[in-house]
Design a protein around this motif. Structure first.
Motif, PDB file in Angstrom:
ATOM      1  N   ARG A  54       0.855  -1.200   0.000  1.00 23.05           N
ATOM      2  CA  ARG A  54       0.000   0.000   0.000  1.00 23.05           C
ATOM      3  C   ARG A  54       0.884   1.240   0.000  1.00 23.05           C
ATOM      4  O   ARG A  54       1.472   1.592   1.022  1.00 23.05           O
ATOM      5  N   PRO A  55       1.014   1.884  -1.155  1.00 24.84           N
ATOM      6  CA  PRO A  55       2.010   2.945  -1.333  1.00 24.84           C
ATOM      7  C   PRO A  55       2.056   4.018  -0.245  1.00 24.84           C
ATOM      8  O   PRO A  55       3.128   4.325   0.257  1.00 24.84           O
ATOM      9  N   TRP A  56       0.928   4.612   0.105  1.00 27.95           N
ATOM     10  CA  TRP A  56       0.965   5.707   1.081  1.00 27.95           C
ATOM     11  C   TRP A  56       1.383   5.221   2.457  1.00 27.95           C
ATOM     12  O   TRP A  56       2.192   5.864   3.137  1.00 27.95           O
ATOM     13  N   LEU A  57       0.856   4.091   2.877  1.00 28.74           N
ATOM     14  CA  LEU A  57       1.220   3.549   4.190  1.00 28.74           C
ATOM     15  C   LEU A  57       2.668   3.068   4.195  1.00 28.74           C
ATOM     16  O   LEU A  57       3.392   3.249   5.182  1.00 28.74           O
ATOM     17  N   HIS A  58       3.089   2.474   3.105  1.00 29.81           N
ATOM     18  CA  HIS A  58       4.467   2.014   2.961  1.00 29.81           C
ATOM     19  C   HIS A  58       5.424   3.207   3.070  1.00 29.81           C
ATOM     20  O   HIS A  58       6.420   3.169   3.811  1.00 29.81           O
ATOM     21  N   ALA A  59       5.121   4.272   2.346  1.00 25.00           N
ATOM     22  CA  ALA A  59       5.958   5.480   2.400  1.00 25.00           C
ATOM     23  C   ALA A  59       5.940   6.087   3.799  1.00 25.00           C
ATOM     24  O   ALA A  59       6.960   6.606   4.268  1.00 25.00           O
ATOM     25  N   ARG A  60       4.794   6.028   4.462  1.00 26.84           N
ATOM     26  CA  ARG A  60       4.688   6.551   5.832  1.00 26.84           C
ATOM     27  C   ARG A  60       5.631   5.793   6.776  1.00 26.84           C
ATOM     28  O   ARG A  60       6.301   6.409   7.617  1.00 26.84           O
ATOM     29  N   ALA A  61       5.717   4.480   6.630  1.00 25.09           N
ATOM     30  CA  ALA A  61       6.636   3.692   7.452  1.00 25.09           C
ATOM     31  C   ALA A  61       8.078   4.160   7.223  1.00 25.09           C
ATOM     32  O   ALA A  61       8.846   4.337   8.171  1.00 25.09           O
ATOM     33  N   HIS A  62       8.436   4.385   5.959  1.00 27.88           N
ATOM     34  CA  HIS A  62       9.801   4.859   5.660  1.00 27.88           C
ATOM     35  C   HIS A  62      10.029   6.275   6.191  1.00 27.88           C
ATOM     36  O   HIS A  62      11.117   6.586   6.679  1.00 27.88           O
ATOM     37  N   TRP A  63       9.027   7.137   6.096  1.00 31.58           N
ATOM     38  CA  TRP A  63       9.162   8.494   6.623  1.00 31.58           C
ATOM     39  C   TRP A  63       9.426   8.450   8.133  1.00 31.58           C
ATOM     40  O   TRP A  63      10.300   9.156   8.641  1.00 31.58           O
ATOM     41  N   LEU A  64       8.692   7.611   8.840  1.00 30.25           N
ATOM     42  CA  LEU A  64       8.890   7.510  10.287  1.00 30.25           C
ATOM     43  C   LEU A  64      10.235   6.868  10.621  1.00 30.25           C
ATOM     44  O   LEU A  64      10.866   7.218  11.628  1.00 30.25           O
ATOM     45  N   MET A  65      10.717   5.956   9.759  1.00 28.10           N
ATOM     46  CA  MET A  65      12.067   5.409   9.957  1.00 28.10           C
ATOM     47  C   MET A  65      13.113   6.502   9.766  1.00 28.10           C
ATOM     48  O   MET A  65      14.117   6.543  10.488  1.00 28.10           O
ATOM     49  N   LEU A  66      12.879   7.383   8.807  1.00 25.89           N
ATOM     50  CA  LEU A  66      13.782   8.518   8.610  1.00 25.89           C
ATOM     51  C   LEU A  66      13.809   9.372   9.881  1.00 25.89           C
ATOM     52  O   LEU A  66      14.881   9.759  10.350  1.00 25.89           O
ATOM     53  N   ARG A  67      12.635   9.651  10.438  1.00 27.90           N
ATOM     54  CA  ARG A  67      12.566  10.442  11.676  1.00 27.90           C
ATOM     55  C   ARG A  67      13.286   9.743  12.830  1.00 27.90           C
ATOM     56  O   ARG A  67      13.985  10.392  13.611  1.00 27.90           O
ATOM     57  N   ALA A  68      13.140   8.427  12.927  1.00 25.09           N
ATOM     58  CA  ALA A  68      13.834   7.671  13.970  1.00 25.09           C
ATOM     59  C   ALA A  68      15.349   7.777  13.762  1.00 25.09           C
ATOM     60  O   ALA A  68      16.098   7.993  14.727  1.00 25.09           O
ATOM     61  N   GLY A  69      15.782   7.631  12.524  1.00 21.92           N
ATOM     62  CA  GLY A  69      17.203   7.775  12.219  1.00 21.92           C
ATOM     63  C   GLY A  69      17.715   9.155  12.594  1.00 21.92           C
ATOM     64  O   GLY A  69      18.818   9.301  13.134  1.00 21.92           O
ATOM     65  N   TRP A  70      16.917  10.164  12.340  1.00 24.73           N
ATOM     66  CA  TRP A  70      17.286  11.543  12.687  1.00 24.73           C
ATOM     67  C   TRP A  70      17.454  11.671  14.206  1.00 24.73           C
ATOM     68  O   TRP A  70      18.434  12.245  14.675  1.00 24.73           O
ATOM     69  N   GLN A  71      16.488  11.145  14.959  1.00 23.43           N
ATOM     70  CA  GLN A  71      16.572  11.204  16.425  1.00 23.43           C
ATOM     71  C   GLN A  71      17.814  10.491  16.944  1.00 23.43           C
ATOM     72  O   GLN A  71      18.423  10.928  17.918  1.00 23.43           O
ATOM     73  N   LEU A  72      18.178   9.390  16.298  1.00 24.98           N
ATOM     74  CA  LEU A  72      19.340   8.615  16.730  1.00 24.98           C
ATOM     75  C   LEU A  72      20.658   9.211  16.235  1.00 24.98           C
ATOM     76  O   LEU A  72      21.729   8.758  16.633  1.00 24.98           O
ATOM     77  N   GLY A  73      20.581  10.199  15.350  1.00 30.33           N
ATOM     78  CA  GLY A  73      21.786  10.755  14.749  1.00 30.33           C
ATOM     79  C   GLY A  73      22.441   9.770  13.787  1.00 30.33           C
ATOM     80  O   GLY A  73      23.650   9.798  13.570  1.00 30.33           O
ATOM     81  N   ASP A  74      21.639   8.906  13.195  1.00 26.90           N
ATOM     82  CA  ASP A  74      22.110   7.860  12.302  1.00 26.90           C
ATOM     83  C   ASP A  74      21.991   8.340  10.852  1.00 26.90           C
ATOM     84  O   ASP A  74      20.945   8.208  10.212  1.00 26.90           O
ATOM     85  N   VAL A  75      23.073   8.897  10.338  1.00 24.18           N
ATOM     86  CA  VAL A  75      23.091   9.471   8.993  1.00 24.18           C
ATOM     87  C   VAL A  75      22.777   8.411   7.937  1.00 24.18           C
ATOM     88  O   VAL A  75      22.034   8.677   6.991  1.00 24.18           O
ATOM     89  N   ARG A  76      23.305   7.223   8.112  1.00 31.68           N
ATOM     90  CA  ARG A  76      23.051   6.145   7.139  1.00 31.68           C
ATOM     91  C   ARG A  76      21.556   5.830   7.055  1.00 31.68           C
ATOM     92  O   ARG A  76      21.024   5.635   5.961  1.00 31.68           O
TER      93      ARG A  76
END
Length: 115
Positions: A42-64
């Motif tokens: 499901r494209p929108w929900l799938h993209a939402r999961a990746h967006w939130l993973m990006l936010r988690a990476g940002w919080q962790l300071g995980d550039v990769r």
């Protein structure tokens, strides 16, 4: 859409958002991986999961993680209905093309869900 699938998706996103709101990104990631597996078709929900993973990476300071999620967000929007690697966790440290094993619970939820 299957009610059990919808409840599982809603719970995964709610738990992840709650953890992110409390600056507990490491706690959010397993929920986001679950949401990712459940929403891959499901494209929108799938993209939402990746967006939130990006936010988690940002919080962790995980550039990769942050940089790895950017192309995945776009790919989720463009290719989710065409092909996805079943069970893939969606994290930047895993190939975006690698299928991964599914738990029996997730397999049952996905089998019942109708895209």
């Amino acid at each position: 859409m299957n009610k059990n699938w919808q409840l599982a998706v809603d719970e995964a996103f709610a738990q992840a958002r709650g953890a992110l709101a409390g600056a507990r990104a490491a706690e959010a990631l397993p929920w986001l991986e679950r949401a990712h597996v459940l929403t891959q078709r499901r494209p929108w929900l799938h993209a939402r999961a990746h967006w939130l993973m990006l936010r988690a990476g940002w919080q962790l300071g995980d550039v990769r993680e942050v940089l790895g999620q950017l192309p995945r967000i776009l790919a989720a929007l463009l290719f989710s209905r065409i092909w996805v690697p079943l069970g893939n966790s969606g994290r930047a440290r895993v190939s975006a093309f690698k299928p991964m094993p599914l738990s029996e619970e997730l397999r049952c939820l996905l089998d019942q869900a109708t895209p």
